[in-house]
Scaffold this motif. Structure first.
Motif, PDB file in Angstrom:
ATOM      1  N   ILE A  58     -70.980  57.022 -46.077  1.00 46.52           N
ATOM      2  CA  ILE A  58     -72.160  57.490 -46.806  1.00 46.52           C
ATOM      3  C   ILE A  58     -73.392  56.623 -46.580  1.00 46.52           C
ATOM      4  CG2 ILE A  58     -70.837  58.631 -48.609  1.00 46.52           C
ATOM      5  CD1 ILE A  58     -71.101  56.213 -50.322  1.00 46.52           C
ATOM      6  N   ASP A  59     -73.271  55.502 -45.861  1.00 47.65           N
ATOM      7  CA  ASP A  59     -74.466  54.673 -45.654  1.00 47.65           C
ATOM      8  C   ASP A  59     -75.035  54.786 -44.238  1.00 47.65           C
ATOM      9  OD1 ASP A  59     -72.600  53.289 -44.246  1.00 47.65           O
ATOM     10  OD2 ASP A  59     -72.973  51.349 -45.168  1.00 47.65           O
ATOM     11  N   GLY A  60     -74.487  55.630 -43.405  1.00 46.95           N
ATOM     12  CA  GLY A  60     -75.044  55.892 -42.079  1.00 46.95           C
ATOM     13  C   GLY A  60     -74.567  54.968 -40.982  1.00 46.95           C
ATOM     14  N   THR A  61     -73.972  53.819 -41.326  1.00 39.76           N
ATOM     15  CA  THR A  61     -73.541  52.874 -40.293  1.00 39.76           C
ATOM     16  C   THR A  61     -72.434  53.453 -39.430  1.00 39.76           C
ATOM     17  OG1 THR A  61     -74.098  51.049 -41.778  1.00 39.76           O
ATOM     18  CG2 THR A  61     -72.689  50.543 -39.894  1.00 39.76           C
ATOM     19  N   ASN A  65     -72.561  54.001 -35.343  1.00 39.67           N
ATOM     20  CA  ASN A  65     -71.614  53.384 -34.411  1.00 39.67           C
ATOM     21  C   ASN A  65     -70.762  54.413 -33.689  1.00 39.67           C
ATOM     22  OD1 ASN A  65     -72.477  50.808 -35.108  1.00 39.67           O
ATOM     23  ND2 ASN A  65     -70.960  50.593 -36.738  1.00 39.67           N
ATOM     24  N   LEU A  66     -70.672  55.617 -34.258  1.00 41.57           N
ATOM     25  CA  LEU A  66     -69.835  56.655 -33.663  1.00 41.57           C
ATOM     26  C   LEU A  66     -70.341  57.062 -32.288  1.00 41.57           C
ATOM     27  CD1 LEU A  66     -67.379  58.471 -34.291  1.00 41.57           C
ATOM     28  CD2 LEU A  66     -68.978  60.145 -35.208  1.00 41.57           C
ATOM     29  N   PHE A  67     -71.641  56.928 -32.069  1.00 38.24           N
ATOM     30  CA  PHE A  67     -72.238  57.369 -30.800  1.00 38.24           C
ATOM     31  C   PHE A  67     -72.531  56.201 -29.857  1.00 38.24           C
ATOM     32  CE2 PHE A  67     -73.282  60.557 -33.991  1.00 38.24           C
ATOM     33  CZ  PHE A  67     -72.833  61.709 -33.369  1.00 38.24           C
ATOM     34  N   TYR A  87     -65.215  49.940 -40.708  1.00 39.80           N
ATOM     35  CA  TYR A  87     -66.276  50.465 -41.575  1.00 39.80           C
ATOM     36  C   TYR A  87     -65.855  50.448 -43.043  1.00 39.80           C
ATOM     37  CZ  TYR A  87     -69.183  53.641 -44.162  1.00 39.80           C
ATOM     38  OH  TYR A  87     -69.990  54.168 -45.129  1.00 39.80           O
ATOM     39  N   ALA A  88     -66.806  50.101 -43.913  1.00 42.00           N
ATOM     40  CA  ALA A  88     -66.666  50.231 -45.362  1.00 42.00           C
ATOM     41  C   ALA A  88     -68.063  50.468 -45.919  1.00 42.00           C
ATOM     42  CB  ALA A  88     -66.045  48.980 -45.976  1.00 42.00           C
ATOM     43  N   PRO A  89     -68.206  51.270 -46.964  1.00 43.86           N
ATOM     44  CA  PRO A  89     -69.538  51.527 -47.525  1.00 43.86           C
ATOM     45  C   PRO A  89     -70.240  50.238 -47.935  1.00 43.86           C
ATOM     46  CG  PRO A  89     -67.935  53.056 -48.437  1.00 43.86           C
ATOM     47  CD  PRO A  89     -67.161  52.050 -47.637  1.00 43.86           C
TER      48      PRO A  89
END
Length: 474
Positions: A58-61, A65-67, A87-89
């Motif tokens: 939910i924070d966009g990180t 990183n997915l791309f 990843y963690a919020p």
């Protein structure tokens, strides 16, 4: 042997047949499903929302990183997936903290009030709970498999470099000491990785989830407290994984306690999802993709990646080792050996890769890296100097020189403003065990140093030569 009569056989048959009264008592002794009180329902919904929010990007990180896969080089899929698995919020500050958990708790609390206001159907709670368990199983499996494989093929904590072995114990941070202590026993590190991989694989099947959590919970608890004790930077993330494991284990905790500790009857785990045929097909496809991408491809690329945390560029052949500084001049002025002189070198280490380090009394800016990172290029690989002070580290590239026994080294260092050497250095090899370095420091002073190789034996290397039952001679 007494003869069995028809009456005896009838008595045995009656004894072996389940008696209706016994069945009634047994059924009454088992925990029965309950709708739950209002406080229990509110607590359950809060927990479901809290765990669910911790899973969401939910924070966009995560999306950012997915791309990043296109930025990786060959066999750097390991770095890519490892970064995604961490990843963690995150909402507050530059580094993850337990404040993020507080924000998630507030969001979950607000969501709980809304849920209670719009829905009284507790059957929905059961379905949400069942689906959430599936998501947590795969999320925790992704994390422990990502960390497990970099331990199984010892990458997380590589063998200490020569510079690390020639750095004073007190010049290492607590987390670097922990990492080096793990790195000197790659067999034990691989065993820890195998435990994580086994636990992660067991999470991929609903029927073996409880066994996987029983394996992982002591392991994750040890990781969490190790981060706290050794000032590691991943105590928040390791604590989050621990809560995921507790959430999964909580489903079977009461049954196991009744069965093992109280030796009382316990109901089996009958929580299942009623899936349609298309949903069954999608489930098999998703599980197959997870196995291929996370277990197969990630495991393969990790095995092929080598020491991802140490530089991969080879150093000068035949030069690696520890050198004492027998002579040292600054602007033509000779400075005798001293451990307290601000600029006088004490020793120099050349690694088998393109790194040299110099020990002097001049302060070193500590690189306080306490998290696990898998860089994708030599320029990003700073594990050897992270968490250590007392030595100045430089990477070098070689260039052509007019004389056969000379080499030109172009240095790059992390602290150019206070560097002991900058720019280009000329290295002369008058004989096998002697090096002459001449160059300029950051203040423009001409530096000339005569280095003599020290034939030092290291316990780590000698023990490897002698074997478990061999005698050590240092």
């Amino acid at each position: 042997m007494p003869k069995r009569t028809s009456d005896t056989i009838a008595e045995e048959w009656a004894y072996n047949e389940p008696h209706p009264a016994w069945e009634a008592r047994t059924a009454a002794s088992l925990p029965q499903p309950s709708e739950g009180s209002v406080p229990e329902t509110i607590l359950l919904r809060f927990i479901l929302l809290y765990i669910g929010i911790q899973l969401l990007p939910i924070d966009g990180t995560f999306v950012k990183n997915l791309f990043r896969l296109g930025e990786q080089g060959p066999f750097n899929y390991t770095s890519y997936l490892f970064g995604l698995s961490k990843y963690a919020p995150h909402f507050v500050g530059d580094a993850p903290s337990f404040t993020d958990w507080g924000v998630v708790a507030l969001l979950a609390l607000a969501g709980t009030f809304i849920w209670n206001a719009v829905s009284r159907n507790r059957q929905i709670d059961n379905q949400v709970y069942a689906w959430l368990r599936v998501a947590v199983r795969y999320r925790l499996a992704l994390a422990v498999l990502a960390y497990g494989f970099i331990k199984l093929f010892p990458i997380q904590a590589p063998l200490p470099s020569l510079s690390n072995l020639n750095t004073a114990y007190g010049d290492h941070s607590a987390w670097k000491l922990f990492s080096l202590s793990l790195g000197v026993v790659p067999g034990y590190e691989a065993f820890l990785g195998a435990v994580e991989v086994l636990g992660g694989l067991l999470l991929l099947n609903r029927k073996t989830t409880v066994i996987g959590t029983l394996i992982l919970l002591p392991f994750l608890g040890n990781v969490f407290f190790s981060n706290l004790a050794y000032e590691g930077g991943e105590y928040v993330y390791s604590g989050l994984l621990l809560t995921f494991g507790l959430f999964l284990f909580g489903h079977d905790a009461v049954r196991l306690f009744r069965l093992v500790s109280l030796e009382a009857p316990a109901q089996p785990n009958r929580l299942t999802l009623a899936l349609t045929q298309p949903q069954q097909t999608a489930r098999l496809l998703l599980k197959s993709a997870f196995l291929v991408l996370v277990v197969g491809l990630y495991g393969f690329t990790t095995a092929r990646s080598g020491q991802l945390r140490l530089p991969q560029t080879p150093g000068l052949p035949g030069v690696a080792g520890l050198y004492r500084v027998d002579a040292f001049t600054t602007d033509g002025q000779s400075i005798p050996y001293s451990k307290t002189h601000p600029t006088r070198w004490q020793d120099v280490v050349f690694e088998t890769w393109n790194t040299l380090s110099i020990r002097s009394n001049q302060p070193v800016a500590l690189l306080a890296s306490t998290t696990e990172e898998l860089p994708t290029s030599d320029a990003q690989r700073d594990y050897e100097r992270a968490g250590s002070q007392g030595r100045h580290y430089y990477r070098y590239t070689t260039g052509p020189t007019p004389q056969a026994n000379q080499t030109t080294l172009t240095l790059t260092g992390p602290n150019p403003a206070d560097a002991l050497l900058v720019g280009t250095v000329t290295m002369t090899r008058p004989n096998e065990g002697t090096l002459l370095l001449s160059g300029t420091d950051a203040k423009g002073h001409a530096i000339v140093a005569k280095l003599t190789k020290v034939n030092k034996k290291y316990l780590l290397q000698e023990a490897a030569k002698a074997g478990r039952r061999g005698a050590l001679t240092l």
